[in-house]
Design a protein around this motif. Structure first.
Motif, PDB file in Angstrom:
ATOM      1  N   ARG A 114       0.795  -1.221   0.000  1.00 25.41           N
ATOM      2  CA  ARG A 114       0.000   0.000   0.000  1.00 25.41           C
ATOM      3  C   ARG A 114       0.831   1.276   0.000  1.00 25.41           C
ATOM      4  O   ARG A 114       0.266   2.366   0.077  1.00 25.41           O
ATOM      5  N   THR A 133       0.014   4.469  -1.968  1.00 27.37           N
ATOM      6  CA  THR A 133      -0.289   4.039  -3.333  1.00 27.37           C
ATOM      7  C   THR A 133      -1.649   3.376  -3.485  1.00 27.37           C
ATOM      8  O   THR A 133      -2.162   3.259  -4.598  1.00 27.37           O
ATOM      9  N   SER A 134      -2.253   2.923  -2.401  1.00 25.98           N
ATOM     10  CA  SER A 134      -3.583   2.320  -2.464  1.00 25.98           C
ATOM     11  C   SER A 134      -4.287   2.521  -1.133  1.00 25.98           C
ATOM     12  O   SER A 134      -3.673   2.959  -0.154  1.00 25.98           O
ATOM     13  N   LYS A 168      -9.425   8.028  -6.094  1.00 30.70           N
ATOM     14  CA  LYS A 168      -9.513   6.955  -7.090  1.00 30.70           C
ATOM     15  C   LYS A 168      -8.583   7.237  -8.266  1.00 30.70           C
ATOM     16  O   LYS A 168      -7.935   6.338  -8.796  1.00 30.70           O
ATOM     17  N   GLU A 171      -5.028   6.405  -7.365  1.00 32.74           N
ATOM     18  CA  GLU A 171      -4.757   4.965  -7.345  1.00 32.74           C
ATOM     19  C   GLU A 171      -4.727   4.355  -8.741  1.00 32.74           C
ATOM     20  O   GLU A 171      -3.865   3.525  -9.035  1.00 32.74           O
ATOM     21  N   THR A 172      -5.676   4.751  -9.590  1.00 31.98           N
ATOM     22  CA  THR A 172      -5.815   4.092 -10.895  1.00 31.98           C
ATOM     23  C   THR A 172      -4.978   4.721 -11.998  1.00 31.98           C
ATOM     24  O   THR A 172      -4.471   4.013 -12.867  1.00 31.98           O
ATOM     25  N   GLN A 173      -4.827   6.037 -11.959  1.00 31.57           N
ATOM     26  CA  GLN A 173      -4.139   6.716 -13.058  1.00 31.57           C
ATOM     27  C   GLN A 173      -2.693   7.097 -12.744  1.00 31.57           C
ATOM     28  O   GLN A 173      -1.902   7.308 -13.658  1.00 31.57           O
ATOM     29  N   THR A 175      -0.570   5.987  -9.353  1.00 29.95           N
ATOM     30  CA  THR A 175       0.291   5.025  -8.645  1.00 29.95           C
ATOM     31  C   THR A 175       0.295   3.631  -9.280  1.00 29.95           C
ATOM     32  O   THR A 175       1.328   2.961  -9.293  1.00 29.95           O
ATOM     33  N   GLU A 176      -0.845   3.189  -9.790  1.00 26.41           N
ATOM     34  CA  GLU A 176      -0.895   1.834 -10.365  1.00 26.41           C
ATOM     35  C   GLU A 176       0.063   1.674 -11.537  1.00 26.41           C
ATOM     36  O   GLU A 176       0.884   0.744 -11.550  1.00 26.41           O
ATOM     37  N   LEU A 179       3.813   1.965 -10.300  1.00 32.49           N
ATOM     38  CA  LEU A 179       4.355   0.789  -9.617  1.00 32.49           C
ATOM     39  C   LEU A 179       4.854  -0.267 -10.602  1.00 32.49           C
ATOM     40  O   LEU A 179       5.745  -1.059 -10.280  1.00 32.49           O
ATOM     41  N   GLN A 180       4.306  -0.278 -11.773  1.00 32.63           N
ATOM     42  CA  GLN A 180       4.679  -1.280 -12.770  1.00 32.63           C
ATOM     43  C   GLN A 180       6.028  -0.982 -13.428  1.00 32.63           C
ATOM     44  O   GLN A 180       6.602  -1.853 -14.080  1.00 32.63           O
TER      45      GLN A 180
END
Length: 217
Positions: A114, A133-134, A168, A171-173, A175-176, A179-180
């Motif tokens: 997280r 991040t989440s 949201k 998290e979606t646009q 950090t997600e 993280l990749q």
């Protein structure tokens, strides 16, 4: 008798015609299609998602240069928390928590489910920042950036709803996908909004909701 009857009929016809004319000009009701009725209902209804998207894309980027240097703020907080609040923080309400809008760079020391832990690239202190991040909750982005206030919303729930949509988006646009593409030991640049802090809270590590993230290579 016949003339009286004709005169009475004329009066009734005149009154009837007048009433019909009024109803035609000012109808008591009108048949409205379902689509038109739906559009009317939507008019004036606050849309938190639309507001949050506009805020994220248009308003927020213009504030990035106003974020304070994270290491500088932490140094002042370590020596004089009250001065840090006055110089760099934004206090919500009378004696409420203080929020900071910070900008900095550092090395990733941990990537957890997280959060990301970042050690600021300063030899003296090695202070650490936690980037959430989440499971992001709260009004940190709106409270820390100071672009808009709660008073600009008709309902407190609208303010909270916008914050929820912004979280949201983070998290979606942000950090997600970030993280990749990162790994331990990399240097990153961040801009973020702190969680609410009081003078008694521990200064290290400070927790931030990021609004901008990029790798430095």
């Amino acid at each position: 008798m016949k003339q009286w009857f004709s005169r009475k009929m004329a009066i009734w016809l005149f009154l009837g015609g007048s009433i019909i004319g009024v109803f035609i000009t000012f109808p008591p009701f009108r048949i409205v299609s379902l689509e038109e009725n739906r559009n009317r209902l939507n008019e004036g209804v606050f849309d938190p998602l639309k507001f949050a998207r506009q805020f994220w894309q248009n308003d927020l980027p213009s504030t990035f240069e106003k974020a304070f240097d994270a290491q500088q703020v932490l140094n002042v907080m370590r020596n004089n928390p009250k001065e840090a609040r006055t110089r760099y923080g934004r206090v919500i309400g009378l004696g409420g928590p203080c929020y900071y809008y910070l900008n900095g760079a550092g090395t990733i020391t941990a990537i957890e489910p997280r959060q990301i832990k970042v050690r600021l690239d300063v030899e003296d202190t090695g202070a650490e920042i936690i980037l959430m991040t989440s499971m992001v909750f709260g009004n940190e982005i709106l409270d820390a950036t100071n672009i808009i206030s709660r008073n600009q919303f008709q309902k407190t729930n609208d303010y909270n709803a916008v914050s929820a949509e912004l979280n949201k988006i983070v998290e979606t646009q942000l950090t997600e996908p970030f993280l990749q593409q990162i790994k331990l030991g990399e240097t990153i640049h961040f801009i973020g909004c702190s969680t609410g802090m009081t003078d008694e809270d521990s200064l290290v590590p400070m927790r931030l909701v990021p609004v901008k993230l990029e790798t430095i290579r």
